[in-house]
Design an enzyme around this catalytic site. Structure first.
Site, PDB file in Angstrom:
ATOM      1  N   ASP A  41      51.154  39.404  56.130  1.00  0.00           N
ATOM      2  CA  ASP A  41      50.600  39.092  57.459  1.00  0.00           C
ATOM      3  C   ASP A  41      51.591  39.497  58.548  1.00  0.00           C
ATOM      4  O   ASP A  41      51.201  40.018  59.595  1.00  0.00           O
ATOM      5  CB  ASP A  41      50.303  37.589  57.543  1.00  0.00           C
ATOM      6  CG  ASP A  41      49.419  37.144  56.388  1.00  0.00           C
ATOM      7  OD1 ASP A  41      48.254  37.537  56.362  1.00  0.00           O
ATOM      8  OD2 ASP A  41      49.921  36.442  55.492  1.00  0.00           O
ATOM      9  N   HIS A  43      48.665  31.471  54.605  1.00  0.00           N
ATOM     10  CA  HIS A  43      48.150  32.824  54.396  1.00  0.00           C
ATOM     11  C   HIS A  43      46.632  32.699  54.263  1.00  0.00           C
ATOM     12  O   HIS A  43      46.081  32.619  53.165  1.00  0.00           O
ATOM     13  CB  HIS A  43      48.754  33.434  53.131  1.00  0.00           C
ATOM     14  CG  HIS A  43      48.066  34.707  52.719  1.00  0.00           C
ATOM     15  ND1 HIS A  43      48.172  35.875  53.435  1.00  0.00           N
ATOM     16  CD2 HIS A  43      47.225  34.982  51.691  1.00  0.00           C
ATOM     17  CE1 HIS A  43      47.435  36.808  52.858  1.00  0.00           C
ATOM     18  NE2 HIS A  43      46.850  36.294  51.798  1.00  0.00           N
TER      19      HIS A  43
HETATM   20  N1  LIG Z   1      49.700  36.147  49.648  1.00  0.00           N
HETATM   21  C1  LIG Z   1      49.219  37.350  49.922  1.00  0.00           C
HETATM   22  O1  LIG Z   1      49.603  37.965  50.906  1.00  0.00           O
HETATM   23  C2  LIG Z   1      48.172  37.973  49.026  1.00  0.00           C
HETATM   24  C3  LIG Z   1      47.686  39.255  49.326  1.00  0.00           C
HETATM   25  C4  LIG Z   1      46.750  39.836  48.473  1.00  0.00           C
HETATM   26  C5  LIG Z   1      46.295  39.136  47.360  1.00  0.00           C
HETATM   27  N2  LIG Z   1      46.773  37.883  47.106  1.00  0.00           N
HETATM   28  C6  LIG Z   1      46.358  37.125  45.926  1.00  0.00           C
HETATM   29  O2  LIG Z   1      47.084  37.603  44.807  1.00  0.00           O
HETATM   30  C7  LIG Z   1      46.374  37.296  43.614  1.00  0.00           C
HETATM   31  C8  LIG Z   1      46.349  38.499  42.689  1.00  0.00           C
HETATM   32  O3  LIG Z   1      45.715  39.597  43.296  1.00  0.00           O
HETATM   33  P1  LIG Z   1      45.407  40.933  42.450  1.00  0.00           P
HETATM   34  O4  LIG Z   1      44.712  41.855  43.380  1.00  0.00           O
HETATM   35  O5  LIG Z   1      46.613  41.395  41.733  1.00  0.00           O
HETATM   36  O6  LIG Z   1      44.339  40.339  41.429  1.00  0.00           O
HETATM   37  P2  LIG Z   1      43.866  40.923  40.022  1.00  0.00           P
HETATM   38  O7  LIG Z   1      42.592  40.195  39.711  1.00  0.00           O
HETATM   39  O8  LIG Z   1      43.883  42.412  40.025  1.00  0.00           O
HETATM   40  O9  LIG Z   1      45.004  40.435  39.027  1.00  0.00           O
HETATM   41  C9  LIG Z   1      45.246  39.102  38.741  1.00  0.00           C
HETATM   42  C10 LIG Z   1      45.742  39.054  37.314  1.00  0.00           C
HETATM   43  O10 LIG Z   1      46.197  37.740  37.051  1.00  0.00           O
HETATM   44  C11 LIG Z   1      45.819  37.409  35.730  1.00  0.00           C
HETATM   45  N3  LIG Z   1      45.845  35.961  35.601  1.00  0.00           N
HETATM   46  C12 LIG Z   1      44.872  35.059  35.866  1.00  0.00           C
HETATM   47  N4  LIG Z   1      45.288  33.823  35.562  1.00  0.00           N
HETATM   48  C13 LIG Z   1      46.550  33.941  35.110  1.00  0.00           C
HETATM   49  C14 LIG Z   1      47.526  33.033  34.625  1.00  0.00           C
HETATM   50  N5  LIG Z   1      47.259  31.746  34.524  1.00  0.00           N
HETATM   51  N6  LIG Z   1      48.737  33.492  34.250  1.00  0.00           N
HETATM   52  C15 LIG Z   1      49.008  34.793  34.326  1.00  0.00           C
HETATM   53  N7  LIG Z   1      48.117  35.727  34.742  1.00  0.00           N
HETATM   54  C16 LIG Z   1      46.916  35.300  35.139  1.00  0.00           C
HETATM   55  C17 LIG Z   1      44.443  38.029  35.583  1.00  0.00           C
HETATM   56  O11 LIG Z   1      44.090  38.201  34.221  1.00  0.00           O
HETATM   57  C18 LIG Z   1      44.645  39.377  36.284  1.00  0.00           C
HETATM   58  O12 LIG Z   1      45.142  40.357  35.403  1.00  0.00           O
HETATM   59  C19 LIG Z   1      44.993  36.813  44.084  1.00  0.00           C
HETATM   60  O13 LIG Z   1      44.991  35.412  44.048  1.00  0.00           O
HETATM   61  C20 LIG Z   1      44.914  37.311  45.508  1.00  0.00           C
HETATM   62  O14 LIG Z   1      44.044  36.501  46.290  1.00  0.00           O
HETATM   63  C21 LIG Z   1      47.696  37.300  47.922  1.00  0.00           C
END
Ligand SMILES: NC(=O)c1ccc[n+]([C@@H]2O[C@H](COP(=O)([O-])OP(=O)(O)OC[C@H]3O[C@@H](n4cnc5c(N)ncnc54)[C@H](O)[C@@H]3O)[C@@H](O)[C@H]2O)c1
Length: 398
Positions: free
Chosen positions: A251, A279
């Site tokens: 952000d 966030h």
């Molecule tokens: N804070 C930020 O600025 C920000 C920005 C973008 C995305 N995000 C968040 O980041 C997270 C991941 O995003 P992404 O695009 O990589 O998603 P993604 O779906 O591509 O990958 C997430 C991975 O996590 C795995 N996973 C689920 N539960 C798990 C657990 N208990 N232990 C380990 N692995 C687990 C899933 O199998 C998947 O492979 C989401 O929650 C998204 O909302 C945060």
């Protein structure tokens, strides 16, 4: 079917993976390496991966049906590790740093891991071990990630472990980048999401508490990241709460970009950018205390209506707009912002500037409710510090 490297049976591991710099070692040094005692295996390891003390055998490709059977282990070529004690003696490398990454088979990690392994965060002379935590469903994909890391031949990447047990993967972690979380599915209530992710982050907090380095720096990315960070730190009472961060750096970067665009300057001219709060769409990007070329933003951007209305909404909704365009949430820019956040924690913050991070609010100088995780301006004082010193805003400037 997975193919893994297998060495001859013995109770010892630790052989050589030669990097380009090591290849130029003198023959005297190489023979001293061969004489050196190899370290015994500590804890459960795959019994098929080991080697004799004096002789290194070429890896033999074997087929392995069940990827779970090696979740305790180094992955493939990373089982052929180098004699680190000898490296320390040569002073050519620093002590290896363990970096645990959850959600390692996901989109964000797919960008981040390669930046970490290339030395973009901790520098070109810092060897690292990557401990990749996935979910049951993503284990097969995690192997694919490990295979790509193998094929990249990163000289700094000395060890890769994959698995689904945080107690194994977080052992001695000095960084824990908690990306994995369950996304909100169709028709799913936010409360339901909180419930599931609450359990995930409570378990990971407990695992960090039990096995991670006491200095571990934790960056929670998986959403809702502020709440998840709070749950995680509450379950890790032996680790200082100030070591836990919820990622709001993306952000901050987005806000700097929009201010630069409006002012017609390159974005390195924008500083002192704070993201207040969560966030989420409730966040407040603070243009009042931000600066462009060292001057208050309002002196540079005369369109105050845009600042007060358009700017804030643009940042709050940037993630949603990107999902509409891309069809998925931001991954590459999130990975870049994780790199930025990590660097900010290990590099002294330039004089007069600060960065944003979601931190535990106890004792904060802003009157924000105690006992929550809230994004605010932070500074790192010295190389080893974590974000501990909150910048006190000069309200007269506002
Ligand atoms: N804070 C930020 O600025 C920000 C920005 C973008 C995305 N995000 C968040 O980041 C997270 C991941 O995003 P992404 O695009 O990589 O998603 P993604 O779906 O591509 O990958 C997430 C991975 O996590 C795995 N996973 C689920 N539960 C798990 C657990 N208990 N232990 C380990 N692995 C687990 C899933 O199998 C998947 O492979 C989401 O929650 C998204 O909302 C945060």
């Amino acid at each position: 079917m997975a193919v893994v490297a297998q060495l001859s049976p013995s109770s010892y591991t630790e052989t050589t993976r030669l990097s380009s710099s090591q290849l130029s070692l003198s023959s005297t040094h190489l023979s001293s390496l061969r004489r050196r005692a190899f370290r015994p295996i500590i804890g459960p390891r795959n019994p098929t991966i080991s080697c004799s003390v004096n002789q290194v055998q070429a890896p033999v490709a074997v087929e392995q049906d069940d990827p779970k059977s090696k979740t305790n282990d180094c992955y493939g070529v990373f089982c052929l590790t180098y004699d680190l004690k000898a490296e320390e003696e040569t002073k050519s490398w620093k002590k290896m740093v363990n970096i645990a990454v959850s959600g390692a088979a996901g989109m964000i990690a797919n960008h981040l891991l390669f930046k970490l392994a290339a030395g973009e965060v901790l520098g070109p002379d810092q060897p690292i071990a990557l401990k990749l935590l996935g979910s049951e469903r993503s284990l097969q994909a995690l192997e694919g990630v490990a295979m790509e890391l193998e094929d990249s031949l990163f000289p700094l990447l000395r060890e890769v472990k994959i698995g689904i047990n945080p107690y194994e993967l977080f052992e001695d972690a000095e960084w824990a980048l908690l990306i994995g979380a369950k996304p909100r599915g169709p028709g799913m209530e936010r409360a339901g999401l909180l419930d599931i992710n609450g359990q995930i982050f409570a378990e990971q907090g407990k695992a960090l508490n039990a096995v991670a380095s006491r200095n571990v720096k934790v960056i929670v990315v998986g959403n809702p990241c502020n709440t998840n960070a709070l749950i995680c730190l509450k379950n890790a009472p032996s680790i200082p709460a100030k070591n836990f961060h919820a990622l709001t750096r993306l952000d901050e970067n987005r806000a700097k970009c929009q201010l630069a665009l409006k002012a017609g300057v390159f974005y390195d001219k924008v500083s002192n950018m704070t993201i207040w709060g969560n966030h989420s769409t409730t966040q407040v990007p603070d243009f009042l205390n931000a600066r462009i070329n060292g001057l208050p933003v309002k002196e540079i951007i005369k369109d105050h209506k845009w600042l007060e209305e358009g700017f804030t909404e643009t940042i709050q909704k940037r993630g949603g707009l990107l999902i509409k365009k891309w069809g998925r949430s931001s991954a590459a820019s999130t990975a870049v912002s994780i790199v930025d956040a990590m660097k900010s924690l290990v590099t002294p913050t330039p004089e007069g500037d600060w960065f944003s991070s979601g931190v535990y609010t106890n004792g904060n100088p802003y009157g924000i409710a105690e006992d929550i995780v809230f994004s605010m301006p932070c500074r790192s004082k010295k190389v080893t510090s974590v974000c501990r010193e909150m910048v006190i805003m000069n309200l007269s400037r506002m």
